[in-house]
Each structure stands twice: as structure tokens, then as C-alpha cells.
Scaffold this motif. Structure first.
Motif, PDB file in Angstrom:
ATOM      1  N   PRO A   1      12.781   7.309 -10.706  1.00 11.37           N
ATOM      2  CA  PRO A   1      12.944   7.775  -9.332  1.00 11.37           C
ATOM      3  C   PRO A   1      12.313   6.803  -8.352  1.00 11.37           C
ATOM      4  N   LEU A   2      11.168   6.265  -8.768  1.00  9.03           N
ATOM      5  CA  LEU A   2      10.472   5.338  -7.896  1.00  9.03           C
ATOM      6  C   LEU A   2      11.280   4.061  -7.714  1.00  9.03           C
ATOM      7  N   ALA A   3      11.816   3.556  -8.825  1.00 12.99           N
ATOM      8  CA  ALA A   3      12.620   2.335  -8.765  1.00 12.99           C
ATOM      9  C   ALA A   3      13.817   2.572  -7.857  1.00 12.99           C
ATOM     10  N   LEU A   4      14.375   3.771  -7.944  1.00 13.04           N
ATOM     11  CA  LEU A   4      15.528   4.101  -7.115  1.00 13.04           C
ATOM     12  C   LEU A   4      15.153   4.065  -5.636  1.00 13.04           C
ATOM     13  N   LEU A   5      14.002   4.645  -5.371  1.00 10.66           N
ATOM     14  CA  LEU A   5      13.498   4.694  -3.999  1.00 10.66           C
ATOM     15  C   LEU A   5      13.276   3.276  -3.470  1.00 10.66           C
ATOM     16  N   GLU A   6      12.641   2.462  -4.290  1.00  8.80           N
ATOM     17  CA  GLU A   6      12.338   1.088  -3.873  1.00  8.80           C
ATOM     18  C   GLU A   6      13.609   0.281  -3.696  1.00  8.80           C
ATOM     19  N   ASN A   7      14.542   0.469  -4.615  1.00  5.36           N
ATOM     20  CA  ASN A   7      15.797  -0.266  -4.508  1.00  5.36           C
ATOM     21  C   ASN A   7      16.563   0.143  -3.269  1.00  5.36           C
ATOM     22  N   ALA A   8      16.542   1.425  -2.970  1.00  6.33           N
ATOM     23  CA  ALA A   8      17.232   1.887  -1.770  1.00  6.33           C
ATOM     24  C   ALA A   8      16.569   1.261  -0.548  1.00  6.33           C
ATOM     25  N   GLY A   9      15.222   1.186  -0.573  1.00  9.59           N
ATOM     26  CA  GLY A   9      14.469   0.582   0.532  1.00  9.59           C
ATOM     27  C   GLY A   9      14.835  -0.871   0.704  1.00  9.59           C
TER      28      GLY A   9
ATOM     29  N   TRP B   1       0.836  -1.204   0.000  1.00  6.53           N
ATOM     30  CA  TRP B   1       0.000   0.000   0.000  1.00  6.53           C
ATOM     31  C   TRP B   1       0.873   1.258   0.000  1.00  6.53           C
ATOM     32  N   VAL B   2       1.870   1.243   0.882  1.00  8.08           N
ATOM     33  CA  VAL B   2       2.760   2.407   0.973  1.00  8.08           C
ATOM     34  C   VAL B   2       3.452   2.637  -0.370  1.00  8.08           C
ATOM     35  N   ARG B   3       3.865   1.529  -0.984  1.00 12.47           N
ATOM     36  CA  ARG B   3       4.603   1.643  -2.237  1.00 12.47           C
ATOM     37  C   ARG B   3       3.721   2.257  -3.334  1.00 12.47           C
ATOM     38  N   THR B   4       2.466   1.812  -3.399  1.00 13.51           N
ATOM     39  CA  THR B   4       1.572   2.360  -4.428  1.00 13.51           C
ATOM     40  C   THR B   4       1.351   3.852  -4.204  1.00 13.51           C
ATOM     41  N   ALA B   5       1.116   4.212  -2.932  1.00 17.33           N
ATOM     42  CA  ALA B   5       0.881   5.629  -2.626  1.00 17.33           C
ATOM     43  C   ALA B   5       2.111   6.446  -2.997  1.00 17.33           C
ATOM     44  N   GLN B   6       3.279   5.900  -2.600  1.00 18.61           N
ATOM     45  CA  GLN B   6       4.535   6.591  -2.879  1.00 18.61           C
ATOM     46  C   GLN B   6       4.743   6.720  -4.385  1.00 18.61           C
ATOM     47  N   SER B   7       4.415   5.629  -5.084  1.00 19.11           N
ATOM     48  CA  SER B   7       4.608   5.610  -6.528  1.00 19.11           C
ATOM     49  C   SER B   7       3.813   6.724  -7.196  1.00 19.11           C
ATOM     50  N   ASP B   8       2.530   6.861  -6.808  1.00 18.85           N
ATOM     51  CA  ASP B   8       1.704   7.902  -7.421  1.00 18.85           C
ATOM     52  C   ASP B   8       2.231   9.288  -7.089  1.00 18.85           C
ATOM     53  N   LEU B   9       2.611   9.464  -5.821  1.00 17.97           N
ATOM     54  CA  LEU B   9       3.104  10.785  -5.412  1.00 17.97           C
ATOM     55  C   LEU B   9       4.366  11.159  -6.170  1.00 17.97           C
ATOM     56  N   VAL B  10       5.301  10.201  -6.231  1.00 17.73           N
ATOM     57  CA  VAL B  10       6.575  10.487  -6.900  1.00 17.73           C
ATOM     58  C   VAL B  10       6.343  10.772  -8.384  1.00 17.73           C
ATOM     59  N   GLN B  11       5.492   9.931  -8.996  1.00 18.96           N
ATOM     60  CA  GLN B  11       5.230  10.129 -10.432  1.00 18.96           C
ATOM     61  C   GLN B  11       4.647  11.502 -10.707  1.00 18.96           C
TER      62      GLN B  11
END
Ligand code: ADP
Length: 579
Positions: free
Chosen positions: A111-119, A62-72
Motif C-alpha cells: 500500500p505504501l509503495a502504491l501511495l509513493e508511486n502515485a505521488g 520525513w513525510v514519507r517515513t511518517a506516512q509509511s509507519d502510519l500505513v503499515q
């Protein structure tokens, strides 16, 4: 959440050992409360750990989807803002279009992939440390072996990521060309010509041929990727098999328990997977940051056309003239200057026509006046003050340009008119008056919802307009804008002479007392101007009013005569063009 998710696998592995060891204690002691009690605690703890893993997985999804939309949305906002901010000249450069394409490609996903990979890097590192701690008592060399077993995979991932990035950079133009072919085949603006000239198959073939090459290259990359991964996987497997054999020997020798073996198997296996994905994360981070560097390069582009530190106020009203003084201008990347030591004075409050053949440099004058470009030498002055002394926004707000091809905005008729001046919200009465003055009011009232009708056929329920009607809408916008300087760039090209005649009368009303520059091939327009300048190859070669130019018997007069001989239309409304 990442920290807990990082520790949970280690806890599960640890509980496995306790569970197996307790099971060994309970094996053979029959089904009794006592034997169940022995395994109850580890089973419960194990169940809680598994449950938590599931819950956290759902929550992080859920967090990832929300983050994904916000970042996009945020990054798209940045890209749009920059696309508007950047110089107009960028849009006339292939290099800029490449950059825009590269930035947009990476903009939403990278940017999102970067965020997720860092996570997941953080999460995997935590799990790895915990796993290494579990393995440590069995031999200090085990964590090291774990690391070594994953190194080939890391190397493979890194190398392939770099190759993929390089491939992507190299094929940017190809992908832009694909978009172009695709838009030719699918967009409404080409649909008529495409059918008439039947060139659908031509562009389809070009598209398919290019796709075929790109597909071939992608598949080659993928093949190499798969092979290298297989090799790296095989190496890791051999190392795992070796350590498991060693551990099996320890069990046989009675040095460790079966629980230890279960723990060891899980820890080593998971450890390998984690190192692999951890190193994969690093590779991905590297790759994504390469792509993101495109985005940042794009966002860092600065417009060269900027405001001076202390902008002056625009002279209002313009009292003397607009003057090009010794202007020399060369388009970026072109061999020869389009204008060289060019001089032209346009008196304030007059209608001035500039006629000339294609490529004479007429549109270039407009681009310089609007400060889409700055000249390399010389300058353009408003009442004796250089254009570069004003703020760009102020300067542009004093200009209305009616372009040759009006942009059909697919919004409602009222909105389309209001676009003329968004600094104020025009009242419906003002909008209607502008539409009346431009001669488009009657047409709009005949549309299904009048001023609230959607224009264009792009969206459902829209009504299309003719070329001349779109021109009139643009004229109405010009009425609303009330700019001091009105520039017409072949604005009546889509009209027949009679519509043009009516349009011109309306234009005279609009121009009343303002300065107007009319760029045209058509004598019908040019002859009505106060002063006519004939332009050829970047120079003004003749000047005067219609009668004076005819008397001079020069280029203008010759073109006029040619047109008179070939035209069957009355001289008051000739339709022939400047030749
Ligand atoms: P006109 O409006 O009189 O037809 P232009 O002002 O559009 O002529 O063009 C004048 C010259 O400048 C032409 O030779 C044209 O090829 C060149 N030119 C126009 N736009 C560009 C551009 N963006 N980059 C390079 N050269 C250009």
C-alpha cells in the motif's frame, strides 16, 4: 510539496539557459561590478531553486517515513482484525493459509509503495508537462519523440511486473513451506525432538533445495529484466543522440544560442529520465495493485458462521439438555461425512464422557458445539433451541473448553489467568482463588515474582512450567470463566495418574451443577462420568454408566478387561487407555 517538487526541475533547466546566455554576454568583459551584476540574478535564483530542492527532499523524506509507519500500522491492524474475525475453519484450509500469506506479504509494503508511486506519478507528470513546454518552441515533434523514446522501457517494465507477480503467486506455497522448515529448525517447540531424532540435516536440506530452486528462478527473472532494460535503454540513447546531433547542427548554423543548447540538452535528458520513471511508476502501480488485490480479497472474506438477525438469549441456567439431532457433517473438501444422522443427548447438569478410538469423531462434536463449523443437515439444540438462533459470541461465552494441548501464553501468571474472562477484570483475590482451586497457586507463589512472574522462556526472565502445570493454569482460567458448559478434550494427557486423580477432584468442584462433556481415552476419567458414550466411526455404539457398560460386555467392557490384564496399577487408578 509534490507540485513544487514537480516544477522545480523545469525552473532549474530554464534558469540554466538564462545563466549560460548571460555568461556569454559577460564573457571577456573583465571582473567588474557590471559583469557580475549581469549574472547575479540568475545565479541567486538558481541557488534558491537548488536549496528548495534539497529542503523539499528532506521534508518529503520525513513525510514519507511518517506516512509509511502510519500505513503499515493501519494495514497490520486490518489484517489482524480479519484474522480474528474469520471462521475457524479457514485455519484448517491450505487455500486460506495461502491467501493469508499472500495478503501478509503485500500488507505492509505494497500500500505504501502504491501511495509513493502515485505521488511520484503526479510529480513526474508536472515536471514532464513543464519540460515539454520548454521543448515545444524548438519543434512540435520533440515532446512526441521524447515519449516514443521511453515506450520500450515502459513495455519492458510492464511485462516484467506481470511476470514477477505471476511468479510470486505461483510460489506462495513454496514460500509457506520455507517458513515451515525455518520454524522447525529454529523454534523451541521442536528443539527437543529435532535433537533426539537428529532430523536437523533433513529439514535443512529440504530448505536449501527449495531455496536453490526459488533463487534460480528469481535470478532468471532478474537476468531477463536486466537484458530487456539494457535494450530499452539503448533505444532511448540512440534517439537522444539523434536529437542532440540535430540540435548541434542548429547551433552550428547559428539558428539557436549556446544557452538554448544547454537548456535543450538538460530538458531532453531530464525529460527522458522523467518519462522513464513515470512509466516505471505506472508499471509499479499496476504491479502493486495486483498484490494489493490479494490483500483486499483477504479482507473481503466473510465468515460463514454468523449471528441470526434476531439472536435469542441463551437459556441460563440450562435446564434440559444439549442435543445433537440427526446431525450430518462433512468437512469442507473431504470425501465422506464424519457424522451421519448422528444423535446424542447430554442431560443438563451431568458429567458425560465420550470415549472412542482416534478418528471416531469426538473432537468434531466439540467443533460443532462451539460453532466452529455448522452441520450440513440436522441441528444441535440447547434446551430445544437450535444453536444457530443464538449470537456466536454469547454461545461461545457459555462454553469453556480445556484443550488437550493447553496454549502456553507468555504473559504474567496473573494475566494468563485473567485471560479466562476478559469481559470483567478479575480482582487479585478472585485470581488467587481460581489458582488455588486448580491446584496451581503454590507453584505460582514459588515463582520469582509470584503472580507477576512472566511465564515461558520466550522472553527474558520468564519461568517455564511443566505440561501438567500449564493444564492446571487452563483449569484455573475455566474456574474464572464460570461457563455453563465445560468441555474437556483429553485434558489430563500430560499428567501422571496421581496428579490426574487430584486434578479430577478439583474438576468435580468446578463442574458442580454444570454440564460437562469429557472426551477421553482414559478410563480414570470416563468411569467417573454420570453417563459414558462409546463412539466409533462417527456413531455412538454403547451408552450407560461404568457398571452398566461393564455388564453389557461390549466394546467398553472388552477394552476395560484388556486394560485390567495389562495394567499393574490398582483398578481405582488405572492408566491404560481405551483400545
Ligand atoms: P477424534 O477426536 O475422535 O480423534 P476427530 O473428530 O478429530 O476424531 O476426526 C474425525 C474424522 O474427521 C477423522 O477421520 C479425521 O480425519 C476427520 N477430520 C478431522 N478434522 C478434519 C478437517 N479439518 N478436515 C477434514 N477432515 C477432518
Amino acid at each position: 510539496m509534490l507540485v513544487i517538487q514537480g516544477i522545480l526541475p523545469a525552473i532549474t533547466v530554464y534558469l540554466t539557459r538564462t545563466l549560460v546566455n548571460q555568461l556569454l554576454v559577460a564573457v571577456g568583459s573583465g571582473v567588474s561590478w557590471q559583469s557580475i551584476q549581469v549574472i547575479l540574478l540568475p545565479v541567486t535564483l538558481m541557488a534558491i531553486a537548488i536549496l528548495m530542492t534539497e529542503v523539499l527532499q528532506g521534508a518529503s523524506e520525513w513525510v514519507r517515513t511518517a506516512q509509511s509507519d502510519l500505513v503499515q500500522d493501519y494495514i497490520s491492524g486490518l489484517v489482524h482484525q480479519q484474522s480474528v474475525r474469520i471462521d475457524y475453519s479457514c485455519y484448517e484450509s491450505s487455500d486460506y493459509n495461502d491467501r493469508l500469506e499472500q495478503a501478509r506479504e503485500g500488507a505492509t509494503t505494497r500500500p505504501l509503495a502504491l501511495l509513493e508511486n502515485a505521488g511520484s506519478l503526479v510529480q513526474n507528470m508536472i515536471t514532464l508537462v513543464a519540460m515539454a513546454a520548454i521543448l515545444l518552441p524548438y519543434g512540435h515533434w520533440l515532446p512526441v519523440l521524447l515519449l516514443i523514446s521511453a515506450l520500450p522501457a515502459f513495455y519492458v517494465a510492464l511485462r516484467l511486473n506481470i511476470r514477477q507477480y505471476q511468479w510470486s503467486q505461483r510460489t506462495t506455497i513454496d514460500r509457506r513451506r520455507l517458513h515451515y522448515y525455518d520454524s522447525l529448525l529454529t523454534n523451541s517447540w521442536v528443539a527437543a525432538e529435532l535433537r533426539l531424532f537428529n532430523f536437523g540435516a533433513f529439514f535443512q536440506t529440504a530448505y536449501q533445495r527449495l531455496r536453490q530452486r526459488l533463487r534460480h528462478e528469481t535470478l532468471t527473472l532478474l537476468r531477463d529484466q536486466t537484458l530487456s532494460r539494457l535494450m530499452a535503454g539503448a533505444i532511448a540513447l540512440i534517439i537522444a543522440a539523434g536529437t542532440m546531433t540535430w540540435m548541434g547542427r542548429q547551433v552550428l548554423l547559428g539558428l539557436v544560442t549556446l544557452g538554448d543548447l544547454a537548456l535543450f540538452y538538460q530538458a531532453f535528458n531530464k525529460g527522458q529520465l522523467i518519462i522513464k520513471s513515470l512509466l516505471g511508476n505506472l508499471g509499479q502501480i499496476y504491479k502493486n495493485s495486483l498484490f494489493i488485490s490479494n490483500l483486499f480479497e483477504f479482507l473481503e472474506l466473510n465468515p460463514e458462521i454468523t449471528d441470526p438477525p434476531h439472536p435469542l438469549a441463551i437459556p441460563a441456567p440450562l435446564s434440559q439438555s444439549i442435543a445433537f439431532r440427526q446431525v450430518t457433517f462433512q468437512y469442507p473438501g473431504s470425501q465422506d461425512p464424519t457424522l451421519e444422522n448422528f444423535n446424542l443427548t447430554i442431560p443438563a447438569g451431568k458429567i458425560v464422557a465420550i470415549v472412542g478410538d482416534n478418528g471416531a469423531g469426538k473432537s468434531t462434536l466439540i467443533k460443532l458445539l462451539c460453532r466452529f463449523y455448522d452441520p450440513q443437515f440436522g441441528g444441535i439444540e440447547l434446551d430445544g433451541i437450535d444453536l444457530r438462533s443464538f449470537s456466536v459470541a454469547d454461545l461461545r461465552s457459555m462454553i469453556t473448553v480445556l484443550f488437550q494441548n493447553p496454549i502456553p501464553y507468555y504473559v504474567t501468571a496473573a494475566e494468563s489467568l485473567a485471560l479466562g474472562d476478559l469481559s470483567t477484570t478479575p480482582r487479585p483475590a478472585e485470581i488467587e482463588r481460581a489458582a488455588r482451586d486448580a491446584g496451581i497457586h503454590d507453584k505460582i507463589t514459588r515463582l520469582p515474582q509470584g503472580y507477576d512472574s512472566l511465564l515461558g522462556k520466550w522472553f527474558p526472565g520468564g519461568s517455564d512450567l511443566s505440561g501438567g502445570e500449564w493444564q492446571r493454569l487452563a483449569l484455573a482460567r475455566a474456574f474464572l470463566r464460570r461457563a455453563q458448559l465445560i468441555i474437556l478434550d483429553e485434558p489430563t494427557s500430560a499428567m501422571d495418574p496421581w496428579a490426574e486423580f487430584d486434578w479430577l477432584e478439583r474438576f468435580r468442584t468446578l463442574a458442580n451443577g454444570r454440564t460437562a462433556i469429557v472426551i477421553t481415552h482414559r478410563f480414570t476419567l470416563a468411569m467417573r462420568a454420570d453417563v459414558i458414550h462409546v463412539m466409533r466411526a462417527g456413531k455412538i455404539v454403547e451408552s450407560g454408566n461404568h457398571d452398566e457398560l461393564l455388564a453389557q460386555d461390549g466394546l467398553y467392557a472388552q477394552s476395560w478387561k484388556t486394560q485390567m490384564q495389562t495394567s499393574s496399577v490398582a483398578p481405582q487408578q488405572p492408566i491404560a487407555k481405551f483400545t
